[in-house]
Design a protein around this motif. Structure first.
Motif, mmCIF file in Angstrom:
data_model
loop_
_atom_site.group_PDB
_atom_site.id
_atom_site.type_symbol
_atom_site.label_atom_id
_atom_site.label_comp_id
_atom_site.label_asym_id
_atom_site.label_seq_id
_atom_site.Cartn_x
_atom_site.Cartn_y
_atom_site.Cartn_z
ATOM 1 N N ALA A 152 25.433 46.823 -16.622
ATOM 2 C CA ALA A 152 24.366 46.675 -17.605
ATOM 3 C C ALA A 152 23.514 45.443 -17.328
ATOM 4 O O ALA A 152 22.294 45.449 -17.559
ATOM 5 C CB ALA A 152 24.957 46.600 -19.016
ATOM 6 N N GLY A 154 31.234 48.478 -16.912
ATOM 7 C CA GLY A 154 29.976 48.720 -17.600
ATOM 8 C C GLY A 154 29.210 47.453 -17.913
ATOM 9 O O GLY A 154 27.973 47.436 -17.849
ATOM 10 N N PRO A 170 15.062 56.858 -16.920
ATOM 11 C CA PRO A 170 16.038 56.797 -18.024
ATOM 12 C C PRO A 170 17.371 57.456 -17.687
ATOM 13 O O PRO A 170 18.429 56.941 -18.059
ATOM 14 C CB PRO A 170 15.318 57.528 -19.166
ATOM 15 C CG PRO A 170 13.876 57.393 -18.857
ATOM 16 C CD PRO A 170 13.785 57.441 -17.358
ATOM 17 N N LEU A 171 17.325 58.577 -16.967
ATOM 18 C CA LEU A 171 18.574 59.248 -16.572
ATOM 19 C C LEU A 171 19.382 58.373 -15.628
ATOM 20 O O LEU A 171 20.604 58.222 -15.782
ATOM 21 C CB LEU A 171 18.260 60.586 -15.910
ATOM 22 C CG LEU A 171 19.463 61.353 -15.334
ATOM 23 C CD1 LEU A 171 20.458 61.687 -16.424
ATOM 24 C CD2 LEU A 171 18.990 62.611 -14.617
ATOM 25 N N THR A 184 21.081 54.392 -6.931
ATOM 26 C CA THR A 184 21.709 54.258 -8.243
ATOM 27 C C THR A 184 23.193 54.585 -8.209
ATOM 28 O O THR A 184 23.999 53.913 -8.863
ATOM 29 C CB THR A 184 21.000 55.180 -9.257
ATOM 30 O OG1 THR A 184 19.601 54.867 -9.277
ATOM 31 C CG2 THR A 184 21.561 54.985 -10.649
ATOM 32 N N GLY A 243 19.171 55.204 -15.476
ATOM 33 C CA GLY A 243 19.626 54.067 -16.265
ATOM 34 C C GLY A 243 20.953 54.340 -16.946
ATOM 35 O O GLY A 243 21.787 53.435 -17.091
ATOM 36 N N VAL A 244 21.179 55.573 -17.363
ATOM 37 C CA VAL A 244 22.462 55.944 -17.968
ATOM 38 C C VAL A 244 23.585 55.765 -16.959
ATOM 39 O O VAL A 244 24.676 55.302 -17.297
ATOM 40 C CB VAL A 244 22.405 57.395 -18.486
ATOM 41 C CG1 VAL A 244 23.773 57.853 -18.960
ATOM 42 C CG2 VAL A 244 21.382 57.515 -19.611
ATOM 43 N N LEU A 245 23.330 56.116 -15.707
ATOM 44 C CA LEU A 245 24.354 55.982 -14.667
ATOM 45 C C LEU A 245 24.755 54.524 -14.445
ATOM 46 O O LEU A 245 25.884 54.249 -14.034
ATOM 47 C CB LEU A 245 23.846 56.585 -13.358
ATOM 48 C CG LEU A 245 23.509 58.080 -13.372
ATOM 49 C CD1 LEU A 245 22.974 58.513 -12.016
ATOM 50 C CD2 LEU A 245 24.727 58.916 -13.755
ATOM 51 N N TRP A 287 20.641 51.168 -24.441
ATOM 52 C CA TRP A 287 19.578 52.062 -24.903
ATOM 53 C C TRP A 287 18.265 51.365 -25.226
ATOM 54 O O TRP A 287 17.200 51.931 -24.962
ATOM 55 C CB TRP A 287 20.070 52.868 -26.114
ATOM 56 C CG TRP A 287 21.065 53.913 -25.726
ATOM 57 C CD1 TRP A 287 22.405 53.921 -25.999
ATOM 58 C CD2 TRP A 287 20.818 55.100 -24.961
ATOM 59 N NE1 TRP A 287 23.010 55.014 -25.450
ATOM 60 C CE2 TRP A 287 22.061 55.763 -24.813
ATOM 61 C CE3 TRP A 287 19.680 55.651 -24.391
ATOM 62 C CZ2 TRP A 287 22.183 56.956 -24.113
ATOM 63 C CZ3 TRP A 287 19.791 56.846 -23.689
ATOM 64 C CH2 TRP A 287 21.032 57.483 -23.562
ATOM 65 N N HIS A 344 15.829 51.410 -22.180
ATOM 66 C CA HIS A 344 15.313 52.618 -21.536
ATOM 67 C C HIS A 344 13.809 52.771 -21.750
ATOM 68 O O HIS A 344 13.066 53.065 -20.802
ATOM 69 C CB HIS A 344 16.052 53.848 -22.058
ATOM 70 C CG HIS A 344 17.430 54.001 -21.508
ATOM 71 N ND1 HIS A 344 17.730 54.797 -20.427
ATOM 72 C CD2 HIS A 344 18.607 53.434 -21.872
ATOM 73 C CE1 HIS A 344 19.016 54.735 -20.162
ATOM 74 N NE2 HIS A 344 19.575 53.907 -21.029
ATOM 75 N N HIS A 353 24.701 52.259 -16.924
ATOM 76 C CA HIS A 353 25.082 51.713 -18.225
ATOM 77 C C HIS A 353 23.996 50.802 -18.804
ATOM 78 O O HIS A 353 24.308 49.815 -19.489
ATOM 79 C CB HIS A 353 26.401 50.942 -18.136
ATOM 80 C CG HIS A 353 27.573 51.791 -17.751
ATOM 81 N ND1 HIS A 353 28.359 52.448 -18.688
ATOM 82 C CD2 HIS A 353 28.086 52.111 -16.537
ATOM 83 C CE1 HIS A 353 29.305 53.126 -18.059
ATOM 84 N NE2 HIS A 353 29.158 52.938 -16.760
#
Length: 218
Positions: free
Chosen positions: A45, A41, A111-112, A30, A114-116, A121, A124, A118
């Motif tokens: 994404a 981003g 999910p964590l 990741t 996934g934030v990295l 929401w 998730h 971008h």
């Protein structure tokens, strides 16, 4: 059966192929992707669902060779083969232990990660759902590959070559679920196909794994 399951959990954690190794590899994949494709981003994404699924798939591969190897080395696999417990049930318990120690931590951490990358929401929740539906198939199919290569020296590469083609449908439909959610299109068909693959694997693969074990233990 449950005594075997608990024993496999302890062995998986002690051997270093449990929670930490898979999560560490997932994190490495990741964090390296933005260095390779750029930090934009919007780009991240778009590719996040596929990257996260590929990372989870490869993380599952890391510990497959340990599913039967430890039992084969200490002779307990031969004892299991002659016990009243069917080898099909042994394969199911091995797959369940592998999923608990490898697949479940990946699902919780997704999910964590996934934030990295971008990941928007709305994706998730469905990333977690698609991983929860698909990763049991990865563990069950991996059990089959581990049964074929048990006893082989340096069988890890052969195991990966055998199992990876079987993983591709789950990878395609698992990532497609998240992509369709983000695109606002119907995602239930992809989720149903992914679930069908998992249910089919759960129903058929333990018998194939048991047959492979019987051949290798002759």
């Amino acid at each position: 059966m449950w005594a075997l399951f608990l024993r496999d959990l302890r062995l998986a954690i002690r051997a270093g192929g449990g929670f930490g190794l898979g999560l560490a590899f997932f994190l490495i994949v990741t964090t390296l992707v933005p260095f390779g494709v750029g930090p934009e981003g919007g780009v991240l994404a778009v590719i996040a669902p596929g990257i996260l699924w590929v990372g989870a798939l490869l993380a599952c591969l890391l510990s497959l060779d340990r599913i039967f190897a430890l039992d084969h080395e200490d002779g307990s696999l031969e004892l299991l083969a002659t016990s009243p417990l069917p080898l099909e049930a042994v394969a199911v318990m091995k797959a369940l232990a592998h999923w608990i120690t490898t697949g479940l931590p990946l699902i919780l951490a997704a999910p964590l990660f996934g934030v990295l990358l971008h990941l928007p929401w709305p994706g998730h929740l469905w990333l977690v759902v698609s991983l929860a539906v698909g990763t049991p198939a990865l563990s069950v199919l991996g059990t089959f590959g581990a049964a074929i290569t048990v006893g082989l020296k340096r069988g890890g590469l052969l195991l990966s070559l055998l199992v990876l083609p079987l993983y591709i449908p789950t990878l395609i439909f698992g990532a497609e679920v998240v992509r369709r959610v983000l695109a606002g299109t119907d995602h239930m068909v992809a989720l149903a196909l992914e679930a069908g693959i998992t249910l089919g694997a759960l129903a058929l693969v333990p018998f194939a794994a048991a047959a492979a074990l019987r051949v290798n233990l002759r």
